[in-house]
Design an enzyme around this catalytic site. Structure first.
Site, PDB file in Angstrom:
ATOM      1  N   VAL A 244      47.372  30.798  35.097  1.00 58.15           N
ATOM      2  CA  VAL A 244      47.865  31.352  36.355  1.00 58.15           C
ATOM      3  C   VAL A 244      46.835  31.087  37.446  1.00 58.15           C
ATOM      4  O   VAL A 244      45.638  31.325  37.252  1.00 58.15           O
ATOM      5  CB  VAL A 244      48.137  32.862  36.213  1.00 58.15           C
TER       6      VAL A 244
ATOM      7  N   ASP B  51      55.775  42.894  24.653  1.00 58.50           N
ATOM      8  CA  ASP B  51      54.376  42.438  24.627  1.00 58.50           C
ATOM      9  C   ASP B  51      53.555  43.273  25.601  1.00 58.50           C
ATOM     10  O   ASP B  51      52.747  42.751  26.362  1.00 58.50           O
ATOM     11  CB  ASP B  51      54.318  40.945  24.985  1.00 58.50           C
TER      12      ASP B  51
ATOM     13  N   THR C  20      48.848  33.385  26.469  1.00 57.36           N
ATOM     14  CA  THR C  20      49.395  32.688  25.315  1.00 57.36           C
ATOM     15  C   THR C  20      49.852  31.266  25.617  1.00 57.36           C
ATOM     16  O   THR C  20      49.602  30.360  24.851  1.00 57.36           O
ATOM     17  CB  THR C  20      50.608  33.471  24.776  1.00 57.36           C
ATOM     18  N   TYR C  21      50.523  31.064  26.719  1.00 54.92           N
ATOM     19  CA  TYR C  21      51.035  29.710  26.923  1.00 54.92           C
ATOM     20  C   TYR C  21      50.955  29.224  28.361  1.00 54.92           C
ATOM     21  O   TYR C  21      51.526  28.203  28.709  1.00 54.92           O
ATOM     22  CB  TYR C  21      52.468  29.587  26.381  1.00 54.92           C
TER      23      TYR C  21
ATOM     24  N   GLY D  47      43.803  33.592  35.497  1.00 58.66           N
ATOM     25  CA  GLY D  47      43.773  33.995  34.097  1.00 58.66           C
ATOM     26  C   GLY D  47      44.646  33.072  33.288  1.00 58.66           C
ATOM     27  O   GLY D  47      45.378  32.237  33.830  1.00 58.66           O
TER      28      GLY D  47
HETATM   29  P1  ADP Z   1      50.641  34.437  29.416  1.00 55.45           P
HETATM   30  O1  ADP Z   1      52.101  34.436  29.189  1.00 55.45           O
HETATM   31  O2  ADP Z   1      50.037  33.084  29.188  1.00 55.45           O
HETATM   32  O3  ADP Z   1      49.944  35.562  28.677  1.00 55.45           O
HETATM   33  P2  ADP Z   1      50.428  36.003  31.852  1.00 55.45           P
HETATM   34  O4  ADP Z   1      51.646  36.060  32.684  1.00 55.45           O
HETATM   35  O5  ADP Z   1      50.149  37.193  31.008  1.00 55.45           O
HETATM   36  O6  ADP Z   1      50.441  34.661  30.968  1.00 55.45           O
HETATM   37  O7  ADP Z   1      49.172  35.722  32.779  1.00 55.45           O
HETATM   38  C1  ADP Z   1      47.872  35.522  32.233  1.00 55.45           C
HETATM   39  C2  ADP Z   1      46.805  36.250  33.069  1.00 55.45           C
HETATM   40  O8  ADP Z   1      46.807  35.745  34.416  1.00 55.45           O
HETATM   41  C3  ADP Z   1      47.040  37.743  33.221  1.00 55.45           C
HETATM   42  O9  ADP Z   1      46.485  38.475  32.137  1.00 55.45           O
HETATM   43  C4  ADP Z   1      46.370  38.046  34.557  1.00 55.45           C
HETATM   44  O10 ADP Z   1      44.966  38.245  34.373  1.00 55.45           O
HETATM   45  C5  ADP Z   1      46.586  36.780  35.376  1.00 55.45           C
HETATM   46  N1  ADP Z   1      47.801  36.916  36.217  1.00 55.45           N
HETATM   47  C6  ADP Z   1      49.073  36.669  35.833  1.00 55.45           C
HETATM   48  N2  ADP Z   1      49.945  36.886  36.817  1.00 55.45           N
HETATM   49  C7  ADP Z   1      49.251  37.287  37.895  1.00 55.45           C
HETATM   50  C8  ADP Z   1      49.598  37.699  39.242  1.00 55.45           C
HETATM   51  N3  ADP Z   1      50.864  37.732  39.663  1.00 55.45           N
HETATM   52  N4  ADP Z   1      48.590  38.073  40.068  1.00 55.45           N
HETATM   53  C9  ADP Z   1      47.298  38.066  39.631  1.00 55.45           C
HETATM   54  N5  ADP Z   1      46.908  37.698  38.384  1.00 55.45           N
HETATM   55  C10 ADP Z   1      47.857  37.310  37.501  1.00 55.45           C
HETATM   56 MG    MG Z   2      49.910  37.566  28.942  1.00 51.92          MG
END
Ligand code: ADP
Ligand code: MG
Length: 422
Positions: A28, A137, A24-25, A21
């Site tokens: 993953v 958030d 915002t920045y 996924g």
């Molecule tokens: P951002 O700060 O860019 O919003 P996130 O930490 O929210 O990043 O991660 C973006 C997306 O990646 C999440 O909405 C989720 O779908 C996926 N994701 C993030 N961390 C994990 C994880 N530990 N295991 C599985 N999927 C993850």
């Molecule tokens: Mg996020």
């Protein structure tokens, strides 16, 4: 296959695979360790060049906060690394994806699932708030699930989180507007309590499938939050609108959904005056739902009868065409099944409709212009309308089932039967 340019970055000690996924920045990726353990992890990659001063701060806060905490419902940060291009957060992998996908794949969550999720989220937040950390958030995209078989929530994405005592006031606009507390949206001045607003929005979305103030623009959102109109009436407003447009089936299904909301509301209301007001409303909606039910049922029967003579003619004209005849047989079987179906046979009827429609549409494409083509065309339209109607009915029953298990009063009996078409 990954397209060129979309290949995951390389990181010593890990093999990065599919993209999980992005937000915002960051992007993953799922990855596994090259060590013997082959441990599966999630790696959040942040391109250094995309970082301005504020996002460097966000990232550092995220690392600092997550590094120091361990909680069963907070995603664990195992390590972090960096190279010339990226910064990497190596996290516990959550195989169940995020809560947003989880809710929308199921349309809505049953209350008992939502309840357990809320308890887990609350325990994570209590833990954070006791340490003067606010998430800021909170939204379904930032809440992950440990697995799909036995899902546990894991709070993630601390990119905006702040060390904040409950009475500190902040002035920066953070987070996602749909889940944001009004003081954040309207005054840009808030404290740790904004997380609680977001929890409410998330709970609503889990139960109803969309956030309570779903809006297309910032203005619309602000207007909806500021207005005093109770959220639940949104369903009634939609029902009345569909009713006015003459879309009886949709109106009936919306009234039933609204009643699913009002019946428990009535049950839990302690204020006598408010209870009475809800009772009056429920009475009105039940009455209208009953009327609509009668209309839908009779127009439905008319539709079934209407096609009869044309249908016989079509069968006559299909005598030389075994494939067409066979498909029309299936259509007849579907209609028979539908007429006898009550409380469960609809799905079989729907499957039959879908089966014969596929075949009939193919045959229609090959049918030369003429009387038989016209008849076939009309019959296909009839059958499609029948299938749509059945789908609607099945959906309504499912939403009733979801509402079951609630402690219902005698009144709910009449509501339930008003939502039953047959
Ligand atoms: P951002 O700060 O860019 O919003 P996130 O930490 O929210 O990043 O991660 C973006 C997306 O990646 C999440 O909405 C989720 O779908 C996926 N994701 C993030 N961390 C994990 C994880 N530990 N295991 C599985 N999927 C993850
Ligand atoms: Mg996020």
């Amino acid at each position: 296959m990954a397209r060129p340019g979309w290949a995951p970055p390389r990181l010593d000690g890990f093999v990065l695979t599919e993209r999980l996924g992005s937000g915002t920045y960051a992007t993953v990726y799922k990855a596994y360790s090259k060590k013997d353990t082959r441990e599966v992890v999630a790696i959040k990659c942040v391109a250094k060049k995309s970082l301005n001063k504020a996002s460097v701060e966000n990232l550092l806060t995220e690392i600092e906060i997550l590094k120091g905490i361990r909680h069963p419902h907070i995603v664990q940060l195992k390590d972090f690394q960096w190279d010339s291009d990226n910064i990497y957060l190596i996290m516990e992998f959550c195989a169940g994806g995020d809560l947003s996908r989880f809710i929308h794949a199921r349309r809505i969550l049953p209350e008992k699932v939502a309840r357990v999720f809320m308890q887990q989220l609350a325990s994570a937040l209590q833990f954070l708030h006791e340490r003067n950390i606010s998430h800021l958030d909170l939204k379904p995209q930032n809440i992950l699930l440990s697995s799909l078989e036995k899902p546990h929530l894991k709070l993630a994405d601390f990119g905006f989180a702040q060390h904040m005592s409950p009475w500190d006031e902040k002035h920066v606009l953070r987070g996602s507007p749909l889940y944001m507390a009004p003081e954040m949206v309207c005054q840009r001045q808030y404290d740790a309590r904004v997380d609680l607003w977001s929890v409410g929005v998330i709970l609503y979305e889990a139960l109803f499938g969309k956030p309570p103030f779903a809006s297309r623009s910032f203005l619309e959102l602000e207007e909806k939050i500021r207005s005093n109109r109770a959220i639940e009436t949104a369903l009634v407003v939609q029902a009345v609108q569909k009713d006015q447009e003459g879309d009886t089936t949709a109106a009936l299904s919306l009234y039933c959904k609204a009643l699913d909301f009002f019946v428990p509301a009535l049950h839990y209301e302690v204020d006598a005056q408010r209870k009475e007001a809800i009772k009056v409303k429920v009475g009105q909606y039940v009455a209208r739902a009953e009327e609509l039910k009668a209309i839908v049922t009779s127009s439905n029967q008319a539709l079934l009868q209407q096609g009869t003579s044309a249908r016989e003619l079509l069968r006559e004209m299909a005598r030389e065409k075994p494939r067409l005849l066979a498909a029309l047989e299936v259509a007849a079987a579907a209609m028979a099944k539908e007429e006898e179906a009550s409380g469960g046979g609809e799905q079989d009827a729907l499957d039959l409709y879908q089966h014969c429609l596929e075949e009939l549409l193919l045959l229609l494409a090959a049918e030369p212009a003429g009387r038989r083509r016209d008849l076939l065309h009309t019959e296909i339209q009839n059958l499609m309308a029948r299938a749509e109607y059945l789908k609607e009915q099945i959906k309504m029953r499912e939403s009733r089932w979801e509402a079951e298990g609630l402690d219902r009063e005698g009144l709910s009996e009449s509501v339930q039967s008003s939502c039953t078409l047959q």
